[in-house]
Design a protein around this motif. Structure first.
Motif, mmCIF file in Angstrom:
data_model
loop_
_atom_site.group_PDB
_atom_site.id
_atom_site.type_symbol
_atom_site.label_atom_id
_atom_site.label_comp_id
_atom_site.label_asym_id
_atom_site.label_seq_id
_atom_site.Cartn_x
_atom_site.Cartn_y
_atom_site.Cartn_z
ATOM 1 N N SER A 5 6.877 -5.652 -10.800
ATOM 2 C CA SER A 5 5.497 -6.087 -10.992
ATOM 3 C C SER A 5 4.998 -6.850 -9.753
ATOM 4 O O SER A 5 3.856 -6.676 -9.307
ATOM 5 N N ILE A 8 4.187 -4.496 -6.983
ATOM 6 C CA ILE A 8 2.908 -3.789 -7.224
ATOM 7 C C ILE A 8 1.738 -4.702 -6.868
ATOM 8 O O ILE A 8 0.775 -4.287 -6.206
ATOM 9 N N ILE A 9 1.859 -5.959 -7.284
ATOM 10 C CA ILE A 9 0.763 -6.903 -7.001
ATOM 11 C C ILE A 9 0.607 -7.111 -5.497
ATOM 12 O O ILE A 9 -0.518 -7.129 -4.970
ATOM 13 N N THR A 11 1.395 -4.986 -3.188
ATOM 14 C CA THR A 11 0.776 -3.754 -2.664
ATOM 15 C C THR A 11 -0.724 -3.769 -2.948
ATOM 16 O O THR A 11 -1.539 -3.419 -2.078
ATOM 17 N N LEU A 12 -1.068 -4.199 -4.144
ATOM 18 C CA LEU A 12 -2.482 -4.246 -4.532
ATOM 19 C C LEU A 12 -3.264 -5.206 -3.633
ATOM 20 O O LEU A 12 -4.339 -4.867 -3.123
ATOM 21 N N ILE A 13 -2.668 -6.392 -3.416
ATOM 22 C CA ILE A 13 -3.348 -7.385 -2.558
ATOM 23 C C ILE A 13 -3.505 -6.839 -1.146
ATOM 24 O O ILE A 13 -4.594 -6.890 -0.554
ATOM 25 N N GLY A 15 -3.404 -3.717 -0.067
ATOM 26 C CA GLY A 15 -4.322 -2.571 -0.010
ATOM 27 C C GLY A 15 -5.767 -3.018 -0.107
ATOM 28 O O GLY A 15 -6.605 -2.636 0.719
ATOM 29 N N THR A 16 -6.047 -3.874 -1.091
ATOM 30 C CA THR A 16 -7.429 -4.319 -1.293
ATOM 31 C C THR A 16 -7.923 -5.114 -0.082
ATOM 32 O O THR A 16 -9.033 -4.883 0.401
ATOM 33 N N LEU A 19 -8.589 -2.790 2.890
ATOM 34 C CA LEU A 19 -9.806 -1.982 2.724
ATOM 35 C C LEU A 19 -11.065 -2.844 2.830
ATOM 36 O O LEU A 19 -12.050 -2.440 3.456
ATOM 37 N N LEU A 20 -11.005 -4.041 2.243
ATOM 38 C CA LEU A 20 -12.183 -4.922 2.322
ATOM 39 C C LEU A 20 -12.436 -5.374 3.756
ATOM 40 O O LEU A 20 -13.578 -5.463 4.206
ATOM 41 N N GLY A 23 -14.120 -2.687 5.533
ATOM 42 C CA GLY A 23 -15.543 -2.679 5.182
ATOM 43 C C GLY A 23 -16.295 -3.747 5.957
ATOM 44 O O GLY A 23 -17.370 -3.486 6.509
ATOM 45 N N ALA A 24 -15.693 -4.949 6.020
ATOM 46 C CA ALA A 24 -16.344 -6.060 6.735
ATOM 47 C C ALA A 24 -16.484 -5.720 8.216
ATOM 48 O O ALA A 24 -17.532 -5.993 8.826
#
Lengths: 269, 217
Positions: A5, A8-9, A11-13, A15-16, A19-20, A23-24
């Motif tokens: 878990s 995964i978290i 990886t999520l942090i 990745g997000t 990507l953000l 965008g910035a």
């Protein structure tokens, strides 16, 4: 928290965040690019405005010079001829037929010459005369007026096949030439003015040389108030993308060279 | 009485602002926004009601419909605001094809009771592409006013950040759906992204209003 878990978290942090951040960066780049582009366009607009201002100034100066020349011509030449004609007419004596005939002939000649000179002058009154007659003819006309004063020997050479430049550029070139010739007349104490025009595929070169007393160019680089006319010519040349070079040797005269790239001359507006 | 998530108030605020600025939105590409936002708010309220009052454990079908319509709506906005005919066509084709792809996914792959995460990833990627195309057109036309006063810039920025932020979760959805901690963590990210999205919409509506005002003066 189980290990899986946690991974995964993470990886999520990651990745997000990536990507953000992307965008910035994209938005920042957009702002930066637009700001730079707008700044560039503003500068270009400003350059265009100052070019147009200089063009207008040149036109006014040429006009002023033309009027000065016309007034001088009317006063010194045409006025004299007409006064002489009037004198001839008022001193006619019908009792002396031989003398009368000669006076009529002289008066006719004087009036005829005055009409001829007036016609010549009227050509120069049109503000578009440089565009109408072309640069080469305008330079010849300018030199003719200088030569007529009787104080200068002039020489004009045109090399290469001449081609028209755009109206505005020809006007500025002509004004630089006029200003240089004025400077020679006012300050150089020379007897000879040589103008050389060279048309090549890459550029148009105009050189104006005199055999006057020359001057020291050093103050030009030190004192901003010195040589305002020369600085003005330099700025005008720069505005049309041309090179402006002045060289002078004390006792041996001065030479001004203006080089107008053909590409710049034909593409700039 | 049940507790409403904080982001729903932002969605409501965006809806109210869209109503208040409707005169400025009318006749523009954004004229359908109030209806869209009403639909979003209604969905959120129904979803919350189903979860907290009716105690239904699965409301995926509701959000499958909502997200699909959401993507179609955004693509519609882009099809109206993008200038390049090829980009417009691309957005219009997406509007026609996407619902079919979602339907096929629900029928044959993920099922109606599951959240359609595969097609959401596809939709999110397409939204990101449309935003990039809009920004690309802004780069090509740098003279059109200040960027921060362009309504569509704010709408695109909101959509871009929301979908960029959501993409990781959508990609990891199958791994996260049984992980309570992961889900909770994602919720906090997602809620903040919703705040950004609807704040951007609010700014866009206000920009549109001042744009119309400045034009009418």
């Amino acid at each position: 928290m189980p290990k899986e878990s946690r991974e995964i978290i993470i990886t999520l942090i990651a990745g997000t965040s990536t990507l953000l951040l992307l965008g910035a960066l994209m938005i920042s780049f957009l702002f930066l690019y637009r700001n730079r582009h707008r700044k560039l366009l503003r500068e270009r607009e400003q350059l265009k405005l100052s070019y147009e201002r200089e063009l207008l100034k040149s036109q006014l100066e040429i006009q002023e010079q033309t009027f000065r020349h016309i007034s001088q011509e009317i006063h010194d030449n045409i006025g004299q001829m007409l006064s002489l004609a009037k004198l001839n007419l008022s001193t006619m004596d019908p009792s002396l037929p031989d003398n009368l005939e000669q006076k009529i002939i002289d008066s006719k000649k004087l009036v005829g010459q005055a009409i001829y000179d007036l016609r010549n002058l009227s050509h120069g009154l049109s503000t578009d005369y440089i565009a109408d007659m072309g640069l080469v003819r305008a330079i010849e006309h300018e030199l003719e007026m200088v030569r007529k004063s009787g104080n200068y020997e002039t020489l004009f050479e045109s090399e290469g096949k001449s081609y028209p430049l755009d109206k505005q550029r020809e006007l500025i070139i002509y004004r630089i030439l006029q200003e240089t010739v004025n400077n020679i007349i006012k300050h150089a104490a020379s007897q000879k003015i040589i103008i050389h025009l060279h048309y090549s595929q890459e550029e148009l070169t105009l050189s104006i040389t005199d055999n006057g007393k020359g001057f020291d160019l050093t103050p030009l680089n030190q004192d901003a108030s010195f040589g305002l006319g020369i600085r003005n010519m330099y700025n005008r040349a720069q505005l049309m993308g041309a090179g402006f070079k002045i060289s002078s040797t004390l006792g041996h005269g001065t030479s001004v060279v203006l080089s107008v790239p053909v590409e710049a001359a034909n593409t700039r507006t | 009485m049940f507790h409403l998530a904080f982001f729903i108030y932002f969605e409501m605020a965006a809806f109210i602002v869209s109503l208040l600025t409707y005169r400025a939105l009318k006749g523009t590409a954004f004229r359908l926004f109030p209806f869209f936002l009403l639909f979003i708010v209604a969905t959120e309220l129904i979803g919350t009601y189903m979860t907290y009052i009716l105690r239904l454990r699965n409301n995926s079908w509701l959000f499958n419909i909502t997200t699909t319509l959401e993507y179609i709506f955004y693509a519609h906005i882009f099809s109206l605001t993008l200038r390049d005919p090829a980009f417009k066509t691309m957005a219009r084709r997406f509007m026609a094809i996407y619902p079919m792809v979602v339907l096929l996914n629900l029928l044959f792959v993920q099922g109606f009771t599951e959240f359609h995460s595969y097609t959401v990833v596809l939709g999110s990627l397409f939204m990101i592409i449309l935003c990039c195309l809009f920004f690309y057109e802004l780069l090509l036309n740098p003279l059109e006013g200040e960027l921060r006063k362009v309504p569509m810039f704010w709408i695109s920025t909101g959509i871009l950040f929301f979908h960029l932020g959501d993409l990781s979760f959508d990609l990891l959805f199958n791994l996260l759906k049984n992980d309570a901690t992961g889900k909770e963590f994602f919720s906090s990210i997602n809620n903040n992204l919703i705040l950004i999205l609807y704040s951007c919409f609010i700014i866009a509506f206000l920009c549109q209003r001042s744009l119309v005002k400045s034009l009418s003066h």
